[in-house]
Design a protein around this motif. Structure first.
Motif, short mmCIF file in Angstrom:
data_model
loop_
_atom_site.label_atom_id
_atom_site.label_comp_id
_atom_site.label_asym_id
_atom_site.label_seq_id
_atom_site.Cartn_x
_atom_site.Cartn_y
_atom_site.Cartn_z
N LYS A 1 6.52 -9.71 -7.99
CA LYS A 1 7.88 -8.59 -8.58
C LYS A 1 7.44 -7.41 -8.02
CE LYS A 1 8.99 -11.30 -12.59
NZ LYS A 1 8.05 -12.55 -12.22
N LEU A 2 7.38 -7.25 -6.67
CA LEU A 2 7.14 -5.81 -6.09
C LEU A 2 8.57 -5.24 -5.86
CD1 LEU A 2 4.03 -6.61 -3.61
CD2 LEU A 2 4.23 -5.78 -6.21
N ASP B 1 4.29 -0.47 9.14
CA ASP B 1 5.71 0.11 9.12
C ASP B 1 6.17 -0.24 7.52
OD1 ASP B 1 6.09 -2.80 8.87
OD2 ASP B 1 7.67 -2.98 10.14
N MET B 2 5.53 -0.55 6.83
CA MET B 2 6.17 -0.76 5.47
C MET B 2 6.16 0.35 4.69
SD MET B 2 4.06 -4.38 4.36
CE MET B 2 4.53 -4.13 2.67
N ILE B 3 6.99 0.07 3.68
CA ILE B 3 7.40 1.19 2.73
C ILE B 3 6.93 0.52 1.17
CG2 ILE B 3 9.21 2.34 1.38
CD1 ILE B 3 10.68 2.37 3.98
N SER B 4 6.09 1.18 0.35
CA SER B 4 5.92 0.79 -0.95
C SER B 4 5.77 2.07 -1.99
CB SER B 4 4.59 -0.09 -0.94
OG SER B 4 4.45 -0.56 -1.97
N THR B 5 5.29 1.69 -3.16
CA THR B 5 4.85 2.83 -4.25
C THR B 5 3.44 2.61 -4.49
OG1 THR B 5 5.82 1.08 -5.94
CG2 THR B 5 7.45 2.88 -5.00
N THR B 6 2.87 3.41 -5.27
CA THR B 6 1.52 3.34 -5.71
C THR B 6 1.38 2.08 -6.75
OG1 THR B 6 1.97 5.01 -7.36
CG2 THR B 6 0.95 5.87 -5.47
N LYS B 7 2.36 1.99 -7.72
CA LYS B 7 2.56 0.96 -8.54
C LYS B 7 2.65 -0.43 -7.87
CE LYS B 7 2.77 -1.11 -12.61
NZ LYS B 7 1.63 -1.17 -13.45
N ASP B 8 3.35 -0.54 -6.80
CA ASP B 8 3.49 -2.07 -6.26
C ASP B 8 2.15 -2.14 -5.29
OD1 ASP B 8 5.90 -2.71 -7.01
OD2 ASP B 8 7.08 -2.58 -5.06
#
Length: 397
Positions: free
Chosen positions: A233-234, A281-288
């Motif tokens: 659930k990212l 290349d990825m995009i994310s957040t600190t939570k994910d």
């Protein structure tokens, strides 16, 4: 893992290979957002160190025995006063390699390929040396030339595709095909006999991407979504391929560089990351990132045998982050600390990311660092700021 997050395409330190960091000294720090009412001034001070070093902004998330804490320092955008959002999206740079390695190892777990199986037969179009195995790709022992440029111990450089300076700024929306990057690499001689030494090469992880696509018949992005993003659930993690956009919310990232004797700063929040492909290349957040890395280290994504293989490090791979295994570093923080931590940090022009966990996944640190327009070079102060942060989180200092 970028001077305004500029540096060697090989790394926060050239020796490592994750694009060096560099950015803007901005006055002022925003107050933290404390989870469950926590007040963690020591963590806020550690984040402030990065801004004081010259970085534009930082998002920080820590989970430990006291719960989860989030905070930020610096500014969201140059000229403004708003702090970076603690749930902001960012480019994770070479942290992507850990996701790529996990996908490949899942295919190994399914028996689709062996860890010590040569890859040339699966990708015959590239003329890869037949001695190069899956393990060599993931551990950077293949000897493949780094398509973003090869840095040698004597200080010499063999250029690859443009990734810095005015040339990269002018081409930052250009699209590269993964196959194009691999062909550029294999056109150069091997750095050493496969398996004989260690050298960080982004090309290893572009080949790994193509291997995933060959074995599954699906795109890398689809397999990432099916195997990791959806099960965990990212909701804010993606592989953008050539898409230059950035989902909201986000903090702006800036790239500072010298051209014709003059220093320039450009907003590079939007850029086409296809030049680095699945190596960064990825995009994310600190939570994910926290959710993912904790799940990986606690055994939710790989069987114990392959998690153990991931943690077997190469003796020639020592760096600021420890020693390299398969898609991650293992670092001993020394006496008085939790012991070993696993990590894979990253950087891209304008961005830096941190991703750390204890081996059981119970204590984690994830962060994003954005570039600004400081005249000083924050890459010089980065190791000290990182060390203080690690000691604060994992050593109780």
């Amino acid at each position: 893992m970028t001077k305004s997050l500029r540096g060697t395409k090989n790394g926060i330190l050239r020796r490592v290979g994750i694009t060096a960091l560099g950015v803007t000294l901005l006055a002022g720090v925003a107050a933290p957002t404390a989870a469950a009412g926590q007040h963690r001034p020591e963590l806020q001070r550690a984040a402030q160190e990065f801004v004081d070093a010259g970085f534009g902004g930082m998002q920080l998330r820590v989970r430990d025995e006291r719960g989860e804490w989030t905070g930020s320092a610096g500014v969201r955008e140059l000229g403004g006063t708003a702090k970076p959002p603690t749930n902001g999206h960012f480019r994770v740079g070479s942290t992507t390699k850990n996701f790529t390695a996990t996908l490949v190892l899942q295919l190994v777990a399914e028996g689709r390929i062996g860890l010590d199986t040569p890859v040339a037969g699966f990708l015959p179009q590239f003329g890869l040396d037949r001695r190069i195995t899956v393990r060599m790709l993931l551990q950077h022992t293949s000897g493949l030339f780094n398509h973003t440029g090869q840095y040698y111990p004597d200080g010499t450089v063999t250029p690859g595709i443009p990734w810095s300076g005015q040339e990269w700024v002018d081409k930052r929306f250009h699209t590269y095909r993964p196959e194009e990057l691999v062909r550029l690499s294999v056109a150069k001689p091997l750095l050493f006999e496969p398996g004989a030494s260690w050298s960080y090469s982004n090309t290893n992880y572009v080949v790994a991407r193509l291997l995933v696509e060959k074995l599954t018949g699906h795109s890398f992005a689809i397999e990432l979504d099916r195997r990791i993003v959806r099960p965990l659930k990212l909701r804010d993690t993606l592989s953008p391929n050539a898409w230059p956009g950035m989902p909201k919310p986000y903090a702006h990232a800036y790239y500072r560089y010298e051209n014709a004797g003059q220093w320039k700063t450009v907003d590079v929040t939007h850029q086409n990351p296809s030049w680095i492909s699945s190596a960064g290349d990825m995009i994310s957040t600190t939570k994910d990132l926290q959710t993912y890395f904790s799940a990986l280290q606690s055994g939710k994504l790989l069987p114990a045998t392959l998690l153990a293989e991931m943690r077997k490090t190469h003796p020639q791979s020592e760096s600021l982050y420890g020693y390299y295994g398969l898609g991650q570093f293992t670092q001993d923080l020394g006496p008085g600390c939790v012991g070993t931590v696993l990590n894979h940090n990253g950087g891209l022009n304008g961005y830096g990311s941190l991703m750390y966990s204890t081996p059981d996944g119970s204590k984690t640190l994830t962060a994003s660092i954005t570039g600004g327009d400081a005249a000083s070079d924050p890459a010089q102060a980065f190791p000290a700021a990182l060390n203080k942060l690690l000691k604060t989180v994992f050593c109780g200092e």
